[in-house]
Structures are given as structure tokens and as C-alpha cells.
Write an enzyme that holds these catalytic residues in place. Structure first.
Site, PDB file in Angstrom:
ATOM      1  N   GLU A 190       1.517   0.117  -4.972  1.00 19.37           N
ATOM      2  CA  GLU A 190       1.054   1.401  -5.497  1.00 19.37           C
ATOM      3  C   GLU A 190       2.248   2.347  -5.609  1.00 19.37           C
ATOM      4  O   GLU A 190       2.864   2.682  -4.599  1.00 19.37           O
ATOM      5  CB  GLU A 190       0.017   2.012  -4.569  1.00 19.37           C
ATOM      6  CG  GLU A 190      -1.284   1.255  -4.478  1.00 19.37           C
ATOM      7  CD  GLU A 190      -2.255   1.937  -3.525  1.00 19.37           C
ATOM      8  OE1 GLU A 190      -3.346   2.329  -3.983  1.00 19.37           O
ATOM      9  OE2 GLU A 190      -1.931   2.084  -2.334  1.00 19.37           O
ATOM     10  N   ASP A 198       0.843  -1.187   0.000  1.00 16.33           N
ATOM     11  CA  ASP A 198       0.000   0.000   0.000  1.00 16.33           C
ATOM     12  C   ASP A 198       0.888   1.252   0.000  1.00 16.33           C
ATOM     13  O   ASP A 198       1.868   1.329   0.748  1.00 16.33           O
ATOM     14  CB  ASP A 198      -0.880  -0.023   1.248  1.00 16.33           C
ATOM     15  CG  ASP A 198      -1.824   1.151   1.320  1.00 16.33           C
ATOM     16  OD1 ASP A 198      -2.687   1.255   0.441  1.00 16.33           O
ATOM     17  OD2 ASP A 198      -1.693   1.959   2.257  1.00 16.33           O
TER      18      ASP A 198
END
Length: 647
Positions: free
Chosen positions: A362, A333
Site C-alpha cells: 500500500e 501493509d
């Protein structure tokens, strides 16, 4: 003398935070029937104590002794199984709040205290023989992202353990229409990796609530090395959540599926309850000059992966999940909050265990992190992180439009998205056929995660209904198929959000992170209603596995074999994989995408072809035959793909 010299060495670095870290692995609670040993890294502490609890009542306080590398240790003789513990640190004459530490591997309800357990006793039967499924080629990879409650909480899922770890370990679950749900559904679909939304203990749900139906995505980490209790059948039993997650992993491995954990090392749910701040205040986070917490995560804080102990912590935490839980991959994340050096060390260390462990994340942050941008794992620097992939918002936005929900993309017939789609088709690598707005960010195509939606933002059906309200459902389903075809024929690694293969809806709610099951849970009746879409996605996955050229996994091979077919239309493009006989059973593959609202003609190389995909179905063995003569264009229907395999 050791205690005095150790304290002096730790305190002397307190102006820079450059304290020594131990060479041995972090293990704050080491259980044996004869004794339990406690240890804690606390370089700024004046005193440290471990507090033992028996059935929730404080039974004993033990003063810890300083040791090398700023560690504090204590030993309790005898069998302490079943008891609980916390640490308490005294700094500048003041005792901080109790904490289970930073590396608790078992915790009580809501993570209040650490639990003394025998980890070996949490292994399900046959755990020692558990092995990750074989993975020999990149074209076998397809990732399915899921949340436990989304997949199994709805009555139609037919689960005996709705919303729990064990629900995804069940075989034989069926919808009212008799179609496979849960684990059997994933096997039927044919994906290789199951991406589980945050599974480590998070702080936003009260685990003490019986028959808990609270919902959260889980991006609010509290304890990074123990499973979340919400998904356990008994959150009050510290061993149950561990055993049940292992049972899930074992079941998926036996079914041929690999398991990816969504990890959230970039921030904590808050700073006041987290062991980081309760053991070494101000160290594990990036701080602004005024002493406040930096906030690149958008969640109130951001961790400092560049610091020696935080880096060690992340690496050893990941190794722990691989070794103790047999996890096969990780999705990071807000990966851009972490520094590139740390990410590369993570890749190296996990590859030493198994080079096929999947790592992606990400390539962005919520806002600018408090660190040198050029040293952070932003998407544009993915080429500097071999063996690590990043989500491609390039192909995502090109296909279905940007996050603002104001305009659609290629599948809506909107012009200006062809180059973004071509970028994704080429797997994000440098290619002469792509006009880049910026430079290519992938060194190899396997660093490019191709997707159209994920848990964030509106799912595909809802986007289509919002942005194409005048379109018929039949046309919106054609748009969905067109998007999935692009994802699964691109040179990157394909990724699909749970339920997209059966046209799920979240009732037009985008940020559904804490919404009830009425919004998030999948109604499995949709699999019957939209079975054609399910079979289409299933066919795309099978087609990709059958043709390695759809994932060449090498940038030079992509440049050598891939070329594009241009048209004079603003939402139509195709590509050819040619001279691929050495890499594929076919000599040529042609893939055409028509996002226009009318039929479009493509100039395809002459030859005899088998049609393996059109707007209606995908069939690896073929749907029909097509002979293409020199100078005779191939017509593709409105909002349709066409895939041809040369005979």
C-alpha cells in the site's frame, strides 16, 4: 575488558540511538541437543537475564553477559527441548516486564513465552524437495487475496479443518452442489499467487479458547516471525502452527500456486506487550518531540525502518520467511511508513535468494508519518523502487468510485473516470494517450497492482447494491464483469479479492475486520448460483496467460504498442495493442469498455477478428468471428466489454 568496553560503547550512543548492530543474523534462541544459546540486542540495558520455564513454571534464571555490538548472550548446557523462555531487561535500575524477545520463532499460547523447539522437526515429509512453481513471464501473474476463515469456515466449504491452515492444504473439498472449494477452487480459477492475510502472530484473539471462531484480519502484530496460533489445530503446541503452515505452503506449491504473506512491519498491536519496547524502549518506534509515539499507522504507533536495527530486523525477518517457510512474496501493509532505502535493500536481498519473489504494498499511510515524506515509500515514489509494486487506487476509484461511497465510477456510467481507467490500462507508466492529473508513478507497468476491491472497505457486490439500488441484479453482474475485465486486461499486475469471482457479499459491512463468520465467511453455494461469473473470471485469467501482450512488462513497449480508442461518451473507452506479433501469437488485440447504459460505437481498425470476450463469456479459442470494414464502427452493448483478437 570486553564487557566493560562493550557497555561503554553502547551507553555512549544513548542520546542518539546510533548503537552498533551485529553483523551476524539475529537468532535469539539457537537450539542444539547439546546446548541452547540465547542472545538479545539490548544497548541500553544495565543487566539482562533469560528465564527458563518448564511446563509453565519458572525453573531457572540465567544472567546474560554483554558481548560485541550491544548483544547479551547466555548458554544453557544440555537438551532443553520443550522448555519455554523469556528475557528480562534492567534499565536505570528497574526491571522491565518479561518478553519472548523480538525475533521469537516459536511461542506458547497467546505468545506469552518463547518456545525451545527443533525447527527441523517441524518440516513436513518432503519439505527439503519443496520448490516454488516456475514463473517465466509477468503475464502469468494473477494474485488472489484470501483470509483463512473467509475461505473455509462456512459449512458449505466442506473442509475438515474449517478456518485453519490445513484447510487450505486439503484437496477434494466440495460444496453441496459438487463444485470445488478451497485449494481446488484456486487451481480451477487459474491464479498464480495466493495472498494470505496477516499470518504472523497477532494479539487480538485469545488462542486459548477451544474451537475458536473469533475473527480478525490480523493487522495487530505481536510476534513477526512465528505463525498465528488461531489457525493451528493446536495453539498450545508451539511446533504445530509452524508445521501446519509449512504443510499449507507445500500443498500450494504442489498445486502450482505461489504464496504471498501480508506483512505488517509498520506498527505493533500495542507498545506495552511488544518485545521492541521491552528490550530497547523508544528505539524501534518513531517518537514525537514530547516523547509520545508517532501514529502514521492509525494504530497507536509507527515503527522506524530507517534505524539500523529495525531495518536489519525487517530484512532478516523476510529472509527467514522465505528460507524457513518457502514463501514466494510479500504484501506490505501501509508501505509508505517505511523508508525507500529500506524497501530497496529488501528488494535487493530477496532478489539474491530468488528474483521472482513478488513484492508489493500500500503506497500510503493512515496519517502523515513522523519522517521526511520524500524518503518514504509513498505511491508517487514507486518509480524510485525498482521491482516493487504498489496498489493503484487510480484504476480502483475510476472503475467503482471512491471510498466515501457517495458516487460510483466508470462501471456505474459515471463520467469523469476515463483518464483514471486509461492510467490503469497503461500500467501507471508515462503514456502520451493519458491526460494525467499528476505525473505517472510507475517506471515499469509491473509496479502497478490493478484491482477493484480488496479486504478493506465494501466488496464489489455490496458496493454495487448500495450505489446502484435501482439496477437489476443482471445489470449489477454486468458491472462486475466490466470491472474484472478492466483489471485483467490492464498492463499492471491483476489482483482479485476472494469470493468476488462468485459474487460474495459481506452483508454490506465495509470494515469487517472483527466481524463473525456470518458476515465474512463465503457461502460456497454462490459458486453454483453465479457460476457464469466464476467461469468469466476464470476465462479472463486464461486469456491473459494466453496473450503476453496483455502484460508487456516494459514501459517502452507499452508506449510503442498501446493506443487508445476514444468515443464521444463519458463512460466508454477502448484500447488497441498493435504490431505485437513478436510478443504475442496475435498481431493485434482490441479491448473495448462500455460503461454507458446504452450501446456505444467504437472505431476499430479494419480487419478480421475473433471475439474472445463479450458481456456473457470469455473463451480463449473464440466465441464468434467479426469482420470490421474501414469506417464501419463496432457496436458494444450497454455495460459490456468486448475483446477482439486479430486473425
Amino acid at each position: 575488558m570486553l564487557a566493560i568496553s562493550t557497555l561503554a560503547a553502547c551507553s555512549s550512543a544513548d542520546t542518539t540511538g546510533d548503537w552498533p548492530v551485529p553483523e551476524q543474523r539475529l537468532c535469539e534462541m539457537d537450539y542444539a541437543p547439546s546446548k541452547t544459546t540465547f542472545s538479545l540486542w539490548a544497548p541500553t540495558a544495565d543487566e539482562v537475564e533469560v528465564r527458563l520455564y518448564d511446563n509453565g513454571t519458572l525453573a531457572e534464571t540465567i544472567a546474560m553477559k554483554p558481548a560485541e555490538a550491544c548483544m547479551w548472550t547466555a548458554t544453557k548446557e544440555g537438551d532443553q527441548i520443550g522448555k519455554q523462555y523469556t528475557f528480562r531487561v534492567k534499565i536505570d535500575g528497574e526491571w522491565l516486564k518479561e518478553t519472548p524477545g523480538i525475533f521469537a520463532r516459536a511461542v506458547t499460547t497467546n505468545g506469552e513465552r518463547g518456545a525451545i523447539i527443533d525447527l527441523d522437526a517441524t518440516d513436513p515429509e518432503g519439505w527439503a524437495e519443496d520448490k516454488r512453481p516456475a514463473l517465466t513471464a509477468a503475464n502469468q501473474i494473477s494474485v488472489y487475496e484470501m483470509h483463512y476463515r473467509d475461505m473455509t469456515a462456512h459449512l458449505s466449504a466442506g473442509s475438515s479443518y474449517p478456518g485453519k491452515y490445513l484447510a487450505m492444504a486439503e484437496h477434494g473439498t466440495r460444496s453441496k452442489e459438487g463444485l470445488a472449494t478451497g485449494l481446488d477452487h484456486l487451481v480451477e480459477l487459474g491464479v498464480s499467487h495466493v495472498h494470505l492475510l496477516p499470518t504472523a502472530d497477532f494479539g487480538s484473539i485469545d488462542e486459548s479458547v477451544k474451537d475458536n471462531t473469533q475473527y480478525n484480519w490480523g493487522y495487530e502484530p505481536q510476534h513477526f516471525n512465528t505463525p498465528e496460533g488461531t489457525y493451528s489445530t493446536d495453539p498450545s503446541d508451539p511446533s504445530a502452527r509452524i508445521r501446519e503452515l509449512k504443510t499449507l505452503v507445500q500443498a500450494m506449491h504442489k498445486a502450482g500456486l505461489r504464496v504471498v504473506l501480508d506483512v505488517v512491519y509498520n506498527h505493533t498491536t500495542d507498545t506495552q506487550r511488544c518485545g521492541f519496547e521491552l528490550t530497547v524502549p523508544g528505539y524501534y518506534y518513531r517518537m514525537r518531540e514530547d516523547g509520545s509515539f508517532a501514529d502514521g499507522s492509525g494504530c497507536g504507533n509507527e515503527t522506524a525502518s530507517e534505524k539500523a536495527m529495525m531495518r536489519k530486523y525487517m530484512i532478516e525477518s523476510l529472509e527467514y520467511w522465505v528460507e524457513e517457510f518457502h514463501v514466494d512474496g510479500f504484501r506490505f501493509d501501509l508501505m509508505a511508513i517505511h523508508d525507500i532505502e529500506t524497501m530497496n535493500i529488501i528488494r535487493e536481498r530477496l532478489s539474491a535468494i530468488d528474483p521472482t519473489i513478488l513484492i508489493y504494498g500500500e503506497g500510503w499511510a493512515a496519517s502523515a508519518p513522523q519522517y521526511d515524506e520524500q524518503q518514504l515509500a509513498f505511491k508517487r515514489y514507486t518509480h524510485r523502487m525498482p521491482g516493487i509494486a504498489a496498489f493503484s487506487d487510480d484504476i480502483r476509484n475510476a472503475l467503482r468510485g471512491t471510498l466515501d461511497m457517495k458516487t460510483g465510477g466508470f462501471i456505474h456510467g459515471v463520467e469523469g473516470n476515463i483518464e483514471g481507467l486509461k492510467f490503469g490500462i497503461a500500467g501507471g507508466v508515462e503514456h502520451a494517450g493519458v491526460n494525467y492529473s499528476e505525473q505517472a508513478w510507475c517506471a515499469e507497468p509491473t509496479q502497478h497492482m490493478s484491482y477493484v476491491t480488496c479486504h478493506d472497505d465494501h466488496n464489489l457486490r455490496d458496493r454495487l447494491e448500495i450505489l446502484a439500488p435501482e439496477a437489476s441484479e443482471a445489470d449489477r453482474l454486468k458491472m462486475a464483469k466490466l470491472a474484472h475485465t478492466a483489471v485483467f486486461t490492464s498492463q499492471g499486475l491483476p489482483f482479485i479479492f476472494c469470493g468476488e469471482e462468485m459474487y460474495r457479499t459481506k452483508q454490506h459491512v465495509g470494515n469487517s475486520y472483527n466481524q463473525p463468520d456470518e458476515i465474512n465467511a463465503i457461502d460456497w453455494a454462490l459458486k453454483s448460483k453465479y457460476n457464469n461469473l466464476f467461469n468469466y473470471c476464470k476465462g479472463l485469467i486464461a486469456l491473459r496467460k494466453a496473450h503476453p501482450a496483455l502484460c508487456l512488462a516494459d514501459a517502452e513497449l507499452v508506449r510503442k504498442h498501446l493506443s487508445f480508442i476514444e468515443t464521444d461518451k463519458g463512460a466508454a473507452v477502448g484500447f488497441v495493442l498493435d504490431n505485437i506479433a513478436e510478443k504475442d501469437s496475435a498481431s493485434r488485440i482490441v479491448v473495448l469498455f462500455n460503461g454507458e447504459r446504452e450501446a456505444t460505437s467504437f472505431n476499430v481498425p479494419a480487419g478480421n477478428y475473433t471475439v474472445v470476450a463479450n458481456g456473457e463469456k470469455v473463451a480463449v479459442d473464440g466465441i464468434s468471428k467479426l469482420s470490421v470494414k474501414e469506417g464501419s464502427p463496432v457496436k458494444v452493448g450497454a455495460i459490456e466489454p468486448l475483446i477482439l483478437i486479430a486473425e
